[in-house]
Motif scaffolding. Structure first.
Motif, PDB file in Angstrom:
ATOM      1  N   HIS A  95       0.821  -1.215   0.000  1.00 26.58           N
ATOM      2  CA  HIS A  95       0.000   0.000   0.000  1.00 26.58           C
ATOM      3  C   HIS A  95       0.853   1.263   0.000  1.00 26.58           C
ATOM      4  O   HIS A  95       0.347   2.347  -0.306  1.00 26.58           O
ATOM      5  N   GLU A  96       2.131   1.125   0.329  1.00 30.29           N
ATOM      6  CA  GLU A  96       3.029   2.277   0.336  1.00 30.29           C
ATOM      7  C   GLU A  96       4.182   2.029  -0.631  1.00 30.29           C
ATOM      8  O   GLU A  96       4.698   0.920  -0.728  1.00 30.29           O
ATOM      9  N   ARG A  97       4.568   3.077  -1.323  1.00 31.08           N
ATOM     10  CA  ARG A  97       5.715   2.971  -2.212  1.00 31.08           C
ATOM     11  C   ARG A  97       6.995   3.078  -1.406  1.00 31.08           C
ATOM     12  O   ARG A  97       7.080   3.872  -0.460  1.00 31.08           O
ATOM     13  N   ASP A  98       8.000   2.294  -1.770  1.00 35.05           N
ATOM     14  CA  ASP A  98       9.332   2.434  -1.196  1.00 35.05           C
ATOM     15  C   ASP A  98      10.064   3.496  -2.009  1.00 35.05           C
ATOM     16  O   ASP A  98      10.492   3.237  -3.139  1.00 35.05           O
ATOM     17  N   PRO A  99      10.210   4.709  -1.479  1.00 36.53           N
ATOM     18  CA  PRO A  99      10.752   5.812  -2.287  1.00 36.53           C
ATOM     19  C   PRO A  99      12.233   5.678  -2.592  1.00 36.53           C
ATOM     20  O   PRO A  99      12.771   6.470  -3.383  1.00 36.53           O
ATOM     21  N   ARG A 100      12.912   4.699  -1.999  1.00 36.22           N
ATOM     22  CA  ARG A 100      14.339   4.538  -2.289  1.00 36.22           C
ATOM     23  C   ARG A 100      14.584   4.055  -3.707  1.00 36.22           C
ATOM     24  O   ARG A 100      15.656   4.287  -4.274  1.00 36.22           O
ATOM     25  N   PHE A 101      13.586   3.397  -4.290  1.00 36.91           N
ATOM     26  CA  PHE A 101      13.790   2.751  -5.576  1.00 36.91           C
ATOM     27  C   PHE A 101      13.002   3.441  -6.681  1.00 36.91           C
ATOM     28  O   PHE A 101      11.842   3.818  -6.499  1.00 36.91           O
ATOM     29  N   ALA A 102      13.652   3.601  -7.834  1.00 38.97           N
ATOM     30  CA  ALA A 102      13.021   4.225  -8.989  1.00 38.97           C
ATOM     31  C   ALA A 102      12.153   3.205  -9.719  1.00 38.97           C
ATOM     32  O   ALA A 102      12.383   1.997  -9.643  1.00 38.97           O
ATOM     33  N   TYR A 103      11.171   3.699 -10.451  1.00 42.34           N
ATOM     34  CA  TYR A 103      10.428   2.824 -11.343  1.00 42.34           C
ATOM     35  C   TYR A 103      11.333   2.397 -12.494  1.00 42.34           C
ATOM     36  O   TYR A 103      12.322   3.061 -12.818  1.00 42.34           O
ATOM     37  N   HIS A 104      10.988   1.286 -13.140  1.00 48.36           N
ATOM     38  CA  HIS A 104      11.807   0.767 -14.237  1.00 48.36           C
ATOM     39  C   HIS A 104      11.870   1.806 -15.352  1.00 48.36           C
ATOM     40  O   HIS A 104      10.857   2.380 -15.752  1.00 48.36           O
ATOM     41  N   ALA A 105      13.079   2.040 -15.855  1.00 48.15           N
ATOM     42  CA  ALA A 105      13.266   3.098 -16.851  1.00 48.15           C
ATOM     43  C   ALA A 105      13.083   2.614 -18.274  1.00 48.15           C
ATOM     44  O   ALA A 105      12.875   3.421 -19.178  1.00 48.15           O
ATOM     45  N   ALA A 106      13.179   1.298 -18.500  1.00 49.88           N
ATOM     46  CA  ALA A 106      13.080   0.785 -19.867  1.00 49.88           C
ATOM     47  C   ALA A 106      11.636   0.823 -20.340  1.00 49.88           C
ATOM     48  O   ALA A 106      10.699   0.800 -19.551  1.00 49.88           O
ATOM     49  N   SER A 107      11.484   0.874 -21.675  1.00 50.12           N
ATOM     50  CA  SER A 107      10.135   0.925 -22.227  1.00 50.12           C
ATOM     51  C   SER A 107       9.447  -0.417 -22.074  1.00 50.12           C
ATOM     52  O   SER A 107      10.065  -1.469 -22.026  1.00 50.12           O
ATOM     53  N   GLY A 108       8.165  -0.372 -21.974  1.00 50.07           N
ATOM     54  CA  GLY A 108       7.330  -1.571 -21.931  1.00 50.07           C
ATOM     55  C   GLY A 108       5.962  -1.143 -22.398  1.00 50.07           C
ATOM     56  O   GLY A 108       5.836  -0.300 -23.285  1.00 50.07           O
ATOM     57  N   VAL A 109       4.921  -1.678 -21.816  1.00 46.48           N
ATOM     58  CA  VAL A 109       3.590  -1.186 -22.121  1.00 46.48           C
ATOM     59  C   VAL A 109       3.442   0.203 -21.520  1.00 46.48           C
ATOM     60  O   VAL A 109       3.757   0.422 -20.358  1.00 46.48           O
ATOM     61  N   ALA A 110       2.990   1.134 -22.329  1.00 49.57           N
ATOM     62  CA  ALA A 110       2.865   2.506 -21.856  1.00 49.57           C
ATOM     63  C   ALA A 110       1.831   2.584 -20.747  1.00 49.57           C
ATOM     64  O   ALA A 110       0.855   1.834 -20.742  1.00 49.57           O
ATOM     65  N   PRO A 111       2.039   3.471 -19.774  1.00 50.90           N
ATOM     66  CA  PRO A 111       1.050   3.611 -18.714  1.00 50.90           C
ATOM     67  C   PRO A 111      -0.287   4.062 -19.270  1.00 50.90           C
ATOM     68  O   PRO A 111      -0.365   4.764 -20.277  1.00 50.90           O
ATOM     69  N   SER A 112      -1.351   3.639 -18.617  1.00 50.01           N
ATOM     70  CA  SER A 112      -2.689   3.972 -19.082  1.00 50.01           C
ATOM     71  C   SER A 112      -3.068   5.361 -18.592  1.00 50.01           C
ATOM     72  O   SER A 112      -2.910   5.669 -17.412  1.00 50.01           O
ATOM     73  N   PRO A 113      -3.583   6.206 -19.488  1.00 49.36           N
ATOM     74  CA  PRO A 113      -4.084   7.500 -19.007  1.00 49.36           C
ATOM     75  C   PRO A 113      -5.353   7.269 -18.210  1.00 49.36           C
ATOM     76  O   PRO A 113      -6.265   6.564 -18.643  1.00 49.36           O
ATOM     77  N   LEU A 114      -5.393   7.816 -17.012  1.00 49.03           N
ATOM     78  CA  LEU A 114      -6.574   7.638 -16.181  1.00 49.03           C
ATOM     79  C   LEU A 114      -7.736   8.446 -16.733  1.00 49.03           C
ATOM     80  O   LEU A 114      -7.567   9.558 -17.243  1.00 49.03           O
ATOM     81  N   MET A 115      -8.915   7.854 -16.633  1.00 46.04           N
ATOM     82  CA  MET A 115     -10.116   8.550 -17.093  1.00 46.04           C
ATOM     83  C   MET A 115     -10.362   9.774 -16.222  1.00 46.04           C
ATOM     84  O   MET A 115      -9.915   9.859 -15.082  1.00 46.04           O
ATOM     85  N   GLU A 116     -11.083  10.733 -16.800  1.00 47.85           N
ATOM     86  CA  GLU A 116     -11.411  11.915 -16.024  1.00 47.85           C
ATOM     87  C   GLU A 116     -12.191  11.513 -14.780  1.00 47.85           C
ATOM     88  O   GLU A 116     -13.008  10.599 -14.800  1.00 47.85           O
ATOM     89  N   SER A 117     -11.918  12.215 -13.719  1.00 44.21           N
ATOM     90  CA  SER A 117     -12.572  11.873 -12.470  1.00 44.21           C
ATOM     91  C   SER A 117     -13.736  12.812 -12.204  1.00 44.21           C
ATOM     92  O   SER A 117     -13.877  13.864 -12.826  1.00 44.21           O
ATOM     93  N   SER A 118     -14.562  12.389 -11.281  1.00 40.14           N
ATOM     94  CA  SER A 118     -15.663  13.211 -10.804  1.00 40.14           C
ATOM     95  C   SER A 118     -15.486  13.386  -9.306  1.00 40.14           C
ATOM     96  O   SER A 118     -14.613  12.747  -8.696  1.00 40.14           O
ATOM     97  N   PRO A 119     -16.261  14.224  -8.665  1.00 39.13           N
ATOM     98  CA  PRO A 119     -16.124  14.374  -7.210  1.00 39.13           C
ATOM     99  C   PRO A 119     -16.328  13.079  -6.438  1.00 39.13           C
ATOM    100  O   PRO A 119     -15.902  12.979  -5.283  1.00 39.13           O
ATOM    101  N   ARG A 120     -16.943  12.078  -7.066  1.00 40.00           N
ATOM    102  CA  ARG A 120     -17.217  10.818  -6.374  1.00 40.00           C
ATOM    103  C   ARG A 120     -16.206   9.723  -6.729  1.00 40.00           C
ATOM    104  O   ARG A 120     -16.307   8.602  -6.240  1.00 40.00           O
TER     105      ARG A 120
END
Length: 320
Positions: A77-102
């Motif tokens: 549930h928590e990110r370990d900030p000591r480590f970077a995300y993988h830098a190599a290309s793979g599947v591109a991250p998904s753009p999150l859909m627009e949110s609503s107040p709910r």
């Protein structure tokens, strides 16, 4: 687990996406992939805190059974900030859909110890109540996150550097005719790549800060024209881990030397003095496990050379 069409009556959105910059992760159990689950209740419906607490990432086995990530894949549930995300290309991250107040989003950070090349498909699951569970493997909320595990990287010796600073030499006044002659030399060990660095280090043999090489010498001359017959030396070499306290106060303009961020500190001490002493040699292994910012581990051995007057290192491939 039960899935019924009533999911569509409770939720407007229920989706799982990769939201770090790559779906790849070094399978070292430390680097992580960020996975975001998006939820939104329908008008007139609510998602209770109890339901949110039950939200999990899941895998489906060959028999169609769901399993939480508690073995070779781990969801945190928590990110370990000591480590970077993988830098190599793979599947591109998904753009999150627009949110609503709910809209509600929960992020998970997934690590892997699976064999390199393993591709894993993850789904999300949530309990609406004690009898009803919904997953994202079927309509109306069909989505998944695909994670590729990459074999941990073993860096060659050329990826590391040891930079020894200039030797600091001075004399210490004594009550004898000859002053003691003292030398200190400090070195810094790290990675050459400016985009990578050492996150953590741990000693596997000689403890942090203890001399792994220590020599005492004494030579008594029968005839001497230097107003002394005793020629003695004391030399020792020690290694201090990343972020371990190191302070060396020296006379003159050099002032105080300390550790540097993300680098190991090596210290060489030599003293020559002119009084009776003794002869001894203590030489132990200086083996270290270091972890880089990608979460990959490397094994380093530090070596003393030239009777404690020089320091070198070598990379131990495989487990030390």
């Amino acid at each position: 687990m039960t899935h019924t069409p009533s999911a569509n009556q409770w939720l407007r959105r229920f989706r799982v996406d990769i939201t770090s910059n790559s779906n790849r992760v070094y399978a070292n159990g430390r680097q992580q992939v960020e996975v975001t689950v998006t939820l939104e209740p329908r008008d007139g419906q609510t998602i209770t805190e109890q339901s949110l607490a039950s939200l999990e990432l899941l895998q489906i086995d060959d028999q169609g059974q769901f399993h939480i990530l508690d073995a070779e894949l781990q969801a945190h549930h928590e990110r370990d900030p000591r480590f970077a995300y993988h830098a190599a290309s793979g599947v591109a991250p998904s753009p999150l859909m627009e949110s609503s107040p709910r809209t509600i989003r929960r992020r998970f950070y997934v690590s892997s110890t699976l064999p390199g090349g393993t591709v894993s498909t993850l789904y999300a699951g949530i309990w609406k109540d004690e009898q009803t569970h919904f997953e994202t493997n079927v309509a109306p909320f069909k989505s998944s996150a695909v994670i590729e595990s990459i074999s941990p990287q073993r860096l060659p010796e050329s990826a590391f550097k040891l930079k020894m600073e200039d030797t600091i030499a001075y004399k210490v006044a004594t009550e004898r005719y000859w002053d003691d002659e003292v030398e200190h030399q400090v070195g810094y060990f790290g990675l050459r790549d400016p985009n990578n660095f050492i996150v953590a280090s741990s000693s596997q043999a000689t403890p942090d800060g203890h001399a792994f090489y220590e020599r005492h010498n004494w030579d008594h001359a029968l005839i001497s024209f230097q107003l002394t017959n005793d020629y003695s030396q004391h030399a020792k070499v020690s290694v201090h881990g990343v972020d371990q306290a190191f302070v060396l106060d020296v006379p003159g303009s050099r002032g105080r030397l300390t550790q540097r961020p993300h680098q190991m500190t090596l210290h060489r001490y030599h003293q020559r003095f002119y009084t009776s002493h003794y002869n001894s040699l203590s030489e132990e292994q200086s083996l270290w496990q270091i972890i880089d910012r990608n979460g990959n581990e490397h094994h380093i051995e530090f070596l003393s050379k030239d009777n404690g007057r020089a320091i070198d290192f070598q990379v131990i491939q495989g487990n030390a």
